[in-house]
Write a protein that holds these residues in place. Sequence first.
Motif, PDB file in Angstrom:
ATOM      1  N   VAL A  12       0.876  -1.165   0.000  1.00 20.63           N
ATOM      2  CA  VAL A  12       0.000   0.000   0.000  1.00 20.63           C
ATOM      3  C   VAL A  12       0.917   1.219   0.000  1.00 20.63           C
ATOM      4  CG1 VAL A  12      -1.787   1.272   1.229  1.00 20.63           C
ATOM      5  CG2 VAL A  12      -1.834  -1.240   1.227  1.00 20.63           C
ATOM      6  N   ASP A  13       0.900   1.970  -1.103  1.00 23.71           N
ATOM      7  CA  ASP A  13       1.772   3.141  -1.230  1.00 23.71           C
ATOM      8  C   ASP A  13       1.331   4.256  -0.289  1.00 23.71           C
ATOM      9  OD1 ASP A  13       3.067   1.756  -3.235  1.00 23.71           O
ATOM     10  OD2 ASP A  13       2.378   3.038  -4.873  1.00 23.71           O
ATOM     11  N   ASN A  15       0.057   8.142   0.501  1.00 18.87           N
ATOM     12  CA  ASN A  15      -0.966   8.990  -0.104  1.00 18.87           C
ATOM     13  C   ASN A  15      -2.128   8.162  -0.663  1.00 18.87           C
ATOM     14  OD1 ASN A  15      -2.156  11.417  -0.868  1.00 18.87           O
ATOM     15  ND2 ASN A  15      -1.234  11.334  -2.910  1.00 18.87           N
ATOM     16  N   VAL A  16      -2.596   7.201   0.135  1.00 11.59           N
ATOM     17  CA  VAL A  16      -3.733   6.346  -0.211  1.00 11.59           C
ATOM     18  C   VAL A  16      -4.745   6.448   0.925  1.00 11.59           C
ATOM     19  CG1 VAL A  16      -4.447   3.931  -0.434  1.00 11.59           C
ATOM     20  CG2 VAL A  16      -2.413   4.724  -1.624  1.00 11.59           C
ATOM     21  N   ILE A  18      -7.914   4.371   2.523  1.00 10.44           N
ATOM     22  CA  ILE A  18      -8.612   3.082   2.524  1.00 10.44           C
ATOM     23  C   ILE A  18      -9.596   3.089   3.687  1.00 10.44           C
ATOM     24  CG2 ILE A  18      -8.405   0.579   2.692  1.00 10.44           C
ATOM     25  CD1 ILE A  18      -5.543   0.898   1.577  1.00 10.44           C
ATOM     26  N   ILE A  30      -1.749  -1.258  -4.005  1.00  9.38           N
ATOM     27  CA  ILE A  30      -2.586  -0.068  -4.070  1.00  9.38           C
ATOM     28  C   ILE A  30      -1.645   1.114  -4.277  1.00  9.38           C
ATOM     29  CG2 ILE A  30      -4.399   1.291  -2.977  1.00  9.38           C
ATOM     30  CD1 ILE A  30      -5.093  -1.743  -3.362  1.00  9.38           C
ATOM     31  N   SER A  32      -0.352   5.102  -5.217  1.00 12.65           N
ATOM     32  CA  SER A  32      -0.528   6.438  -4.662  1.00 12.65           C
ATOM     33  C   SER A  32      -1.691   7.194  -5.304  1.00 12.65           C
ATOM     34  CB  SER A  32       0.770   7.224  -4.874  1.00 12.65           C
ATOM     35  OG  SER A  32       0.677   8.481  -4.288  1.00 12.65           O
ATOM     36  N   SER A  34      -4.859   6.804  -4.720  1.00  9.25           N
ATOM     37  CA  SER A  34      -6.109   6.048  -4.831  1.00  9.25           C
ATOM     38  C   SER A  34      -6.937   6.186  -3.558  1.00  9.25           C
ATOM     39  CB  SER A  34      -5.821   4.569  -5.107  1.00  9.25           C
ATOM     40  OG  SER A  34      -5.210   4.432  -6.372  1.00  9.25           O
ATOM     41  N   ASN A  35      -8.252   6.177  -3.733  1.00 10.81           N
ATOM     42  CA  ASN A  35      -9.208   6.258  -2.632  1.00 10.81           C
ATOM     43  C   ASN A  35     -10.126   5.059  -2.700  1.00 10.81           C
ATOM     44  OD1 ASN A  35      -8.513   8.946  -1.606  1.00 10.81           O
ATOM     45  ND2 ASN A  35      -9.264   9.638  -3.588  1.00 10.81           N
ATOM     46  N   GLY A  49      -4.872   1.703  -9.231  1.00  7.70           N
ATOM     47  CA  GLY A  49      -4.291   3.021  -9.365  1.00  7.70           C
ATOM     48  C   GLY A  49      -3.135   3.114 -10.340  1.00  7.70           C
ATOM     49  N   PRO A  50      -2.541   4.281 -10.297  1.00  7.97           N
ATOM     50  CA  PRO A  50      -2.692   5.366  -9.342  1.00  7.97           C
ATOM     51  C   PRO A  50      -3.969   6.180  -9.593  1.00  7.97           C
ATOM     52  CG  PRO A  50      -1.166   6.036 -11.063  1.00  7.97           C
ATOM     53  CD  PRO A  50      -1.568   4.607 -11.356  1.00  7.97           C
ATOM     54  N   LYS A  51      -4.347   6.965  -8.612  1.00  9.34           N
ATOM     55  CA  LYS A  51      -5.437   7.944  -8.713  1.00  9.34           C
ATOM     56  C   LYS A  51      -6.770   7.326  -9.106  1.00  9.34           C
ATOM     57  CE  LYS A  51      -2.103  10.942 -10.634  1.00  9.34           C
ATOM     58  NZ  LYS A  51      -1.798  11.707 -11.807  1.00  9.34           N
TER      59      LYS A  51
END
Length: 192
Positions: A12-13, A15-16, A18, A30, A32, A34-35, A49-51
Amino acid sequence: MASYFAHKSSYVDDNVIIGDDTKIWHFSHILSGSNIGNNCSFGQNCVVGPKVNIGNGVKVQNNISIYEGVEVEDDVFLGPSMVFTNVTNPRAFIVRREEFKRTLLKKGCSIGANATIVCGVTIGEYALIGSGTVVNKDVKPYSLMVGVPARQIGWVSKAGNTLKFDENSIAIDNFDNSKYKIENDNLILIEE
């Protein structure tokens, strides 16, 4: 602070985001930006992701990559090894990151195993895409789609049951007695 589970073999990078009660299983990544919402499940070997934005209650089965440009609303089911694309004319020797197309999966839709979703389409609410189907055009809400390329062969209820209509174009789902009507070649939920 969110409370989610990520298997020790997953990455899990930074800036995520969860959500609570989400589970990320073996060998997943996962990226960076991503939401991911609450109460989601990601099987083995998934990449997000990303994003990428993913809603609540989403079930992602094994071997799925959700690329930048894909947006997944609440309660969507993604069957094992289904595929998203993000560029219409990929070439290994040309970078086309600025050409990623938006693909939207609306609330409650289900995508069958080994289906392919070509970038730039919208899958309507509660639509059901059969296993192995190739979707290259927008899909109406509640549509039952199969084939290569995808074609509509019927309508499904919120519960995913194939609907049978009477002479007045009315159908009742025996799962929950919800009532549907066809109007102007679209399915309308008229009673829950």
